[in-house]
Design a protein around this motif. Structure first.
Motif, PDB file in Angstrom:
ATOM      1  N   LYS A   7       0.820  -1.211   0.000  1.00  0.00           N
ATOM      2  CA  LYS A   7       0.000   0.000   0.000  1.00  0.00           C
ATOM      3  C   LYS A   7       0.851   1.256   0.000  1.00  0.00           C
ATOM      4  O   LYS A   7       0.556   2.234  -0.693  1.00  0.00           O
ATOM      5  N   ILE A   8       1.926   1.239   0.785  1.00  0.00           N
ATOM      6  CA  ILE A   8       2.796   2.407   0.823  1.00  0.00           C
ATOM      7  C   ILE A   8       3.389   2.657  -0.546  1.00  0.00           C
ATOM      8  O   ILE A   8       3.496   3.782  -1.003  1.00  0.00           O
ATOM      9  N   HIS A   9       3.748   1.569  -1.220  1.00  0.00           N
ATOM     10  CA  HIS A   9       4.306   1.746  -2.554  1.00  0.00           C
ATOM     11  C   HIS A   9       3.278   2.285  -3.520  1.00  0.00           C
ATOM     12  O   HIS A   9       3.585   3.057  -4.415  1.00  0.00           O
TER      13      HIS A   9
ATOM     14  N   LEU B  76      13.095  -8.501   3.193  1.00  0.00           N
ATOM     15  CA  LEU B  76      13.716  -7.301   2.660  1.00  0.00           C
ATOM     16  C   LEU B  76      12.927  -6.796   1.461  1.00  0.00           C
ATOM     17  O   LEU B  76      12.537  -7.581   0.589  1.00  0.00           O
ATOM     18  N   HIS B  77      12.717  -5.501   1.418  1.00  0.00           N
ATOM     19  CA  HIS B  77      12.048  -4.896   0.270  1.00  0.00           C
ATOM     20  C   HIS B  77      13.030  -4.789  -0.890  1.00  0.00           C
ATOM     21  O   HIS B  77      14.144  -4.280  -0.739  1.00  0.00           O
ATOM     22  N   VAL B  78      12.592  -5.282  -2.055  1.00  0.00           N
ATOM     23  CA  VAL B  78      13.412  -5.301  -3.259  1.00  0.00           C
ATOM     24  C   VAL B  78      12.671  -4.584  -4.373  1.00  0.00           C
ATOM     25  O   VAL B  78      11.529  -4.920  -4.689  1.00  0.00           O
ATOM     26  N   ALA B  79      13.314  -3.592  -4.971  1.00  0.00           N
ATOM     27  CA  ALA B  79      12.809  -2.926  -6.170  1.00  0.00           C
ATOM     28  C   ALA B  79      13.651  -3.416  -7.345  1.00  0.00           C
ATOM     29  O   ALA B  79      14.874  -3.540  -7.231  1.00  0.00           O
TER      30      ALA B  79
ATOM     31  N   HIS C  48       8.071  -4.211  -7.274  1.00  0.00           N
ATOM     32  CA  HIS C  48       8.390  -4.236  -5.844  1.00  0.00           C
ATOM     33  C   HIS C  48       7.906  -5.540  -5.221  1.00  0.00           C
ATOM     34  O   HIS C  48       6.801  -6.002  -5.507  1.00  0.00           O
ATOM     35  N   ARG C  49       8.752  -6.111  -4.384  1.00  0.00           N
ATOM     36  CA  ARG C  49       8.372  -7.333  -3.668  1.00  0.00           C
ATOM     37  C   ARG C  49       9.216  -7.438  -2.405  1.00  0.00           C
ATOM     38  O   ARG C  49      10.161  -6.675  -2.196  1.00  0.00           O
TER      39      ARG C  49
ATOM     40  N   ILE D 289      17.642  -2.277  -2.967  1.00  0.00           N
ATOM     41  CA  ILE D 289      16.991  -2.778  -1.762  1.00  0.00           C
ATOM     42  C   ILE D 289      16.872  -1.676  -0.718  1.00  0.00           C
ATOM     43  O   ILE D 289      17.569  -0.664  -0.777  1.00  0.00           O
ATOM     44  N   ASP D 290      15.964  -1.879   0.205  1.00  0.00           N
ATOM     45  CA  ASP D 290      16.006  -1.181   1.484  1.00  0.00           C
ATOM     46  C   ASP D 290      16.768  -2.105   2.430  1.00  0.00           C
ATOM     47  O   ASP D 290      16.367  -3.264   2.624  1.00  0.00           O
TER      48      ASP D 290
END
Length: 341
Positions: A3-5, A44-47, A34-35, A86-87
């Motif tokens: 949702k934030i994305h 981990l958030h990956v773009a 994004h996943r 990544i974040d």
């Protein structure tokens, strides 16, 4: 999409807004996927954009996040590379570990290698900005077989340890010293909302002067309330950074890098075999750290990184990849193309 994305992309893609994404089409931004990828018990958030065997992994600094690489991700994808940003754990949309105060740079190194394993990637180019340069070179030192090359921006080769940054050679109000003191930055930042903290840091750290507070000041007090955002950072960009740090807060960011910067990780006499590139803005305040400019210009850094090319950008500041994306992208893609197999 998280949702934030979703809201993040909506904010970023407002029609007719003065976006700093002028070099990237709206369609290209929308192609970034994004996943979350589970890595060592954390998600981990990956773009990611594009595919293929030639992989570039982008590692952010502070107060940055995956989004700091928006210009570079699309440029390298258009040049034929799979671009991943990544974040780091504890940042943005990535999970925070249960005990952040026990984290060190080793956690980031192990996360990077485990992420490559999870994604089925044998080797990647690592591109690190600010403190992201440190785990990039640590991976190259400890797992050279996983690294196709290293590019760093704003920070040359260095490893965590007692001599990483010579705090004692700078005044007591040096921002690193202040942020290493437990509770001090928390109290300083806590006087403001997240958006104001991010705005202040981006504006302050775009200067060529090292942020140093007087004895009666905190770092946030150095900010001039009348100062505009840097021209290359839009209000929409600021909103993206704000939304991500509102999610994660600053707890982990103060631990890694700042409060673990002096922890020695036991890498003795490192020699980085990977082909490497350092991009430094000549107006980057980091050059004014004691001994830093001499370390780079004299070539001492090449004792540790023999196959290192150094590019200085005369007008560049600490956020050179956002400030001058076209020029930085050209340097990056030239390096990647030269050293891709």
């Amino acid at each position: 999409m998280n949702k934030i994305h979703s809201s993040l992309i909506e904010v970023t893609l407002l029609p007719n807004s003065p976006l700093s994404l002028s070099l990237t089409s709206l369609n290209s931004m929308q192609k970034i996927q994004h996943r979350h990828v589970e890595v060592r018990g954390l998600k981990l958030h990956v773009a990611e954009i594009a595919s293929g065997t030639k992989v570039v992994l982008f590692l952010h600094g502070f107060p940055e996040i995956w989004y700091t690489w928006r210009h570079q991700m699309i440029a390298v994808a258009n040049a034929g590379y799979r671009a991943i940003a990544i974040d780091f754990r504890g940042y943005g949309l990535s999970d925070e570990p249960a005990e952040p105060e026990k984290a060190t740079f080793n956690d980031l190194v192990e996360d990077i290698v485990s992420l490559l394993d999870s994604l089925g990637i044998n080797k990647a180019f690592l591109i690190g900005k600010d403190f992201g340069a440190i785990p990039a070179y640590m991976v190259a030192a400890v797992h050279p077989e996983r690294v196709s090359g290293v590019i760093t921006l704003g920070v040359p080769f260095m490893l965590p340890g007692p001599s990483a940054i010579q705090n004692h050679l700078l005044p007591e109000g040096f921002y690193v010293s202040r942020w290493q003191e437990p509770g001090r930055a928390e109290a300083d930042f806590g006087r403001f909302d997240v958006k104001t903290v991010i705005r202040n840091i981006y504006t302050l750290f775009s200067s060529s002067e090292v942020p140093v507070a007087a004895e009666t000041q905190e770092i946030m007090d150095l900010f001039d309330l009348s100062a505009p955002l840097p021209p290359w950072l839009s209000e929409e960009d600021l909103s993206v950074y704000t939304s991500l740090y509102e999610k994660s807060g600053f707890r982990f960011a103060l631990q890694v890098p700042y409060r673990t910067l002096n922890v020695d990780h036991g890498i003795a006499d490192p020699k980085i075999k990977a082909r490497s590139l350092l991009i430094m803005g000549e107006k980057d305040y980091v050059l004014k750290f004691p001994g830093m400019e001499e370390y780079i210009r004299s070539g001492v850094v090449k004792h540790f990184v023999p196959d290192l090319d150094i590019k200085f950008m005369p007008e560049g500041n600490h956020f050179v990849h956002e400030q001058l994306p076209e020029q930085v992208n050209e340097l990056i893609i030239t390096f990647l193309d030269k050293h891709s197999i």
